[in-house]
Scaffold this active site. Structure first.
Site, short mmCIF file in Angstrom:
data_model
loop_
_atom_site.label_atom_id
_atom_site.label_comp_id
_atom_site.label_asym_id
_atom_site.label_seq_id
_atom_site.Cartn_x
_atom_site.Cartn_y
_atom_site.Cartn_z
N GLU B 186 0.79 -1.22 0.00
CA GLU B 186 0.00 0.00 0.00
C GLU B 186 0.84 1.29 0.00
O GLU B 186 0.38 2.32 -0.46
CB GLU B 186 -0.93 0.01 1.22
N SER B 464 -53.38 -28.98 24.46
CA SER B 464 -53.23 -30.02 25.49
C SER B 464 -51.92 -29.94 26.26
O SER B 464 -51.74 -30.71 27.22
CB SER B 464 -53.35 -31.39 24.85
#
Lengths: 151, 766
Positions: B186, B464
């Protein structure tokens, strides 16, 4: 395994039939409790009190003795996650809470240990003692007395 | 904060001298404005850098896998776990943390250093031997402990609304090669330039001119850092100028090492939905599931390649592009002499090697993370969670979660074929009931999809599933046992609002006189309503509150058949109390929190409260066990004993199953989000999913020890009368000692002589 047993039974039945033996139903020479295992326990609970749990309980005791009670509790909870139905681990947790003067939780953990004690009368006795002690500490001596005399 | 000169307004009344020398004055004013602006930039830079504080999102960890002799675990399953954790497989003996080697049934690994709540665990060299699907031996070098923790998987983070997520690394955790690569690729003159590299700028400008477009950037690392720090991505001349000025100022204040380290932690390196991956520390975890220090050359090079454009060089979306750029980075490293040509060639020969979340058996866990946030929301403000770098330890078990996600999705795909124009929804909660640990939570059939979390938020009628509470309330009165007989007969009630209510049985026909055991195992509605009314609806409502999260539901008769809405998570709470023999243990996700600097903060220890007498719950659970053998759950084929209950709401709108083994509890809900009827019962939809999951995760039978107050009696399933061994419909129940059994009815199904003989022989020969 099951197949072998079936073959064995057939063989035995044939032998008996051939010998003209009368098949009178009579109690077999077996563990008298075998008949009495309720539906809840169709597979006998094998307690795998493995070396891992034992190691962790030991480590926890050492940590507690050196004053690191929070670390001791974490270590016991590791044991609990490995062996969630082992009353010894629950009892150890109860003792730790008792030592920390957390009487209410000590009582609860000891009750949990007692509920899992099953066929371990020594452990059950220790758990009941601890429940009673925790009750006394919470100002409930009558309940403690009742428990001690009942246990 | 964008700054423009128009903000500096001239004072309303200009002094006369200014009017006399307009040009000089203008110049002076501009200079003044420039100086002020410079000062402002300087202040911005120093305050940001001095503080050196990034918002550190909280990191959420799964449970650490405990390795000990006797653990049910195959070598393949452990390898899967290691893949999740990004452990590197080596051919010889592993020596570095985060690596392992396997030879058949033997596996050696070196764990990573990890800061747990209770200790800082150093790396440990561990030898393992497997046999018959179990860990047979565990050996930890230099220790006589029989148990070791594998560092836990990082499953997510709680990042702020702007989406920036990062994992800050210290300079010591940054490999030297990464710094060298950043400079080589870079900014070659990084150590020499004052923040701006005019030569590089000129070169880039020339190249761009030749190409007729912007192809090269001449930005230094410092400029890139400034851009990431303060500015957005717009490329305007003013912005470039600001960036250059700030870079120069930054270099005046701080040395190169400080700037490079800030760069390593700041730079943007990927996108994961809402979440922006910042810094090499997190990028390493994100792309390779490994700490930065453990990256191999080819992996390091790929991260450096990403700097130029994480989207453009995305290794998943554009593998060829990413690979070309990675190889370019490797070439530059060799050119600069940081690696040898042989090293370059070897690394260039490696695949991209990125971590595949799905292949590694990991997921995104949005449902579980929602529970984590909800629990922590009681203790922490949202900004504490997204800023302070807290380490949050949870009970999430990635293996259990993977099973729950997959099993639910598979079954729903198949069930959808019944009504292809609609899509069923589903939710699953799996816990370890004794400790209350929530091991898995699925709130949507699409794994990893963050949407409506049905496990926590869908309140649905439980049908139930409520029945065990009714029967437990009946046992608590002391007037009933499981062997007591009740009437399953038509019933009609006038409700407080004046309407009449006439419940029906699932199968239609009333069954007549039945035992409590049979009524619950076969989920008979009429018998349950009759029993509940006799016991008192208020009692049932109060019991539900006592064993669950509360509050108590309205005490209406329809409660007895489940006209109460609960979330799957709340159902897991209620059934957890049953699984724990009456001890109420609230289900929880978070175990503990450790500060960013390693200081243990809070811990949430296991807490419990006896809510119901254990012997009563033991009796009740016998009926839930029988339900699995001959009642509503009989379709199961699990090899170990489990107790459970189906639930189906009115018109088949909800299909539920809740049940437990000796170590795991799971709740499954299936239905349509708009409450449309599904045509599915609890047994036909939720039960198969439940069974699939339990087959994967349950290891122990439900087999608690017999409470002392109870004794085992052989009774008839249908009549409750005491029977002998010759009774085929007889079974052994634990009942309160001295229970007087009603002899009427006797044995419903007698065994034939041959069958009896065989059984007797079986016992004799066993």
């Amino acid at each position: 395994m099951a197949e072998r047993r079936t073959r064995l039974i057939t063989l035995a039945a044939l032998t008996l039939a051939a010998s003209g033996c009368a098949l009178a139903p009579q109690p077999g020479p077996q563990d008298p409790d075998a008949d009495e295992i309720p539906v809840t326990a169709p597979q006998r609970q094998e307690r795998r009190a493995g070396p891992a749990t034992a190691t962790l309980i030991e480590q926890s005791r050492a940590l507690h003795e050196s004053g690191q009670s929070a670390q001791a509790a974490v270590t016991l909870e590791r044991a609990l996650r490995i062996e969630p139905n082992d009353p010894a681990v629950w009892l150890e947790l109860a003792r730790l809470r008792y030592a920390a003067a957390d009487w209410a939780q000590a009582e609860q953990f000891a009750r949990r240990a007692e509920s899992l004690a099953g066929g371990d009368p020594a452990l059950r006795k220790q758990a009941v003692e601890l429940i009673a002690d925790s009750l006394v500490r919470q100002g409930r001596p009558t309940e403690a007395e009742r428990l001690r005399s009942g246990g | 904060m964008p700054l423009s000169k128009s903000r500096l307004r001239l004072p309303p009344a200009l002094p006369a001298c200014l009017l006399r020398h307009p040009w000089w004055s203008l110049a002076a004013l501009l200079l003044l404005a420039f100086a002020a602006w410079l000062l402002y930039l300087n202040w911005q830079i120093t305050s940001r850098f001095e503080g050196r504080r990034w918002d550190l999102p909280a990191r959420v960890y799964a449970r650490p896998l405990e390795l000990y002799a006797g653990l049910e675990l195959t070598a393949a399953a452990l390898e899967q776990e290691l893949a999740r954790l990004g452990y590197r497989e080596v051919s010889g003996r592993p020596s570095r943390p985060g690596s392992y080697g396997r030879r058949g049934d033997a596996l050696e690994l070196v764990t990573r250093e990890f800061r747990y709540w209770d200790e800082l665990a150093p790396p440990a060299a561990v030898s393992l031997r497997f046999a018959d699907g179990r860990l047979e031996a565990v050996d930890v070098a230099g220790q006589d402990t029989a148990i070791v923790r594998l560092d836990p998987l990082m499953v997510g983070s709680i990042f702020p609304a702007h989406g920036e997520d990062r994992l800050v690394v210290t300079p010591e955790q940054v490999p030297e090669l990464l710094r060298q690569a950043l400079v080589a690729v870079e900014d070659r003159r990084f150590s020499e330039h004052p923040g701006v590299d005019l030569r590089a700028l000129g070169r880039a400008a020339l190249a761009n001119l030749r190409a007729g477009a912007v192809t090269q950037g001449g930005s230094t690392l410092t400029q890139q850092l400034v851009k990431n720090y303060f500015l957005d991505n717009r490329r305007t001349l003013g912005r470039k100028l600001t960036e250059a000025l700030m870079a120069l100022l930054l270099e005046r204040h701080y040395d190169k090492a400080e700037i490079l380290n800030a760069y390593v932690n700041e730079i943007y390196l990927g996108q994961d939905g809402q979440r922006a991956i910042h810094g090499f520390g997190l990028a390493s975890q994100f792309w390779f599931s490994r700490p930065l220090a453990e990256l191999e050359l080819h992996q390091l090079a790929l991260l450096v390649a990403l700097v130029r454009g994480p989207g453009w060089y995305d290794p998943t979306a554009h593998p060829e592009r990413a690979r070309a750029r990675r190889d370019l980075v490797l070439g530059l490293l060799a050119e600069a002499g940081h690696i040898t040509e042989a090293e370059r060639a070897r690394a260039a020969g490696r695949p991209l090697d990125t971590w595949d979340r799905e292949r590694a058996g990991a997921s995104y866990y949005p449902g579980y993370l929602a529970l984590v946030r909800a629990e922590l929301g009681e203790q922490y403000r949202p900004e504490d969670l997204s800023r302070q770098g807290l380490n949050i330890f949870t009970s999430l078990d990635p293996r259990v979660q993977a099973s729950a996600e997959r099993r639910l999705a598979e079954r729903l795909d198949a069930l959808d074929e019944r009504q292809p124009e609609r899509r069923l929804a589903g939710a699953v909660v799996v816990t370890a009931p004794q400790s209350g640990d929530v091991l898995a939570l699925v709130g949507d059939r699409r794994a990893g999809y963050e949407g409506f979390n049905r496990a926590l938020a869908a309140r649905r009628p439980v049908g139930s599933l409520i029945k065990p509470v009714v029967y437990l309330a009946a046992l608590e009165t002391g007037r009933y046992t499981l062997a007591s007989r009740i009437e399953d007969a038509p019933i009609e009630l006038e409700l407080p609002n004046g309407t009449r209510w006439a419940p029906r049985n699932f199968s239609g026909e009333p069954a007549g006189p039945v035992t409590l055991l049979r009524a619950l195992a076969e989920s008979l509605n009429l018998a349950t309503v009759g029993l509940g009314l006799d016991v008192g609806v208020e009692r049932v409502a109060a019991l539900l509150e006592r064993i669950g999260p509360g509050p108590a539901p309205a005490a209406l008769p329809s409660l007895l058949l489940g006209a109460v809405e609960l979330t799957p998570f709340e159902v897991a709470f209620v059934y957890g109390t049953l699984a724990n023999g009456g001890f109420r243990v609230p289900p929880r996700a978070v175990r503990s929190v450790v500060a960013a600097n390693g200081v243990p903060l809070v811990r949430f220890p296991v807490e419990l409260r006896q809510a119901v007498e254990p012997a009563l719950v033991y009796q009740l659970n016998q009926a839930l066990l029988v339900a699995m053998q001959r009642g509503t759950g009989r379709a199961t084929t699990l090899p170990l004993a489990t107790a459970g209950k189906t639930g189906t709401s009115d018109d088949f709108r909800d299909s539920w199953f809740a049940g437990f083994s000796g170590d795991r509890l799971a709740v499954v809900w299936i239905g349509y989000d708009d409450f449309a009827p599904t045509g599915l019962s609890g047994a036909s939809a939720a039960l198969p999913v439940w069974q699939d999951i339990m087959a994967d995760v349950a290891e122990r039978p439900y087999a608690p020890p017999l409470p002392r107050a109870l004794e085992a009696r052989r009774v008839d399933y249908y009549s409750g009368a005491p029977v002998g061994r010759g009774c085929a419909s007889g079974l052994v129940l634990a009942l309160p000692a001295g229970t007087e059994l009603d002899r009427r009815g006797g044995c419903a199904e007698r065994r034939g002589l041959a069958e009896r003989t065989l059984e007797w022989l079986n016992d004799v020969l066993d």
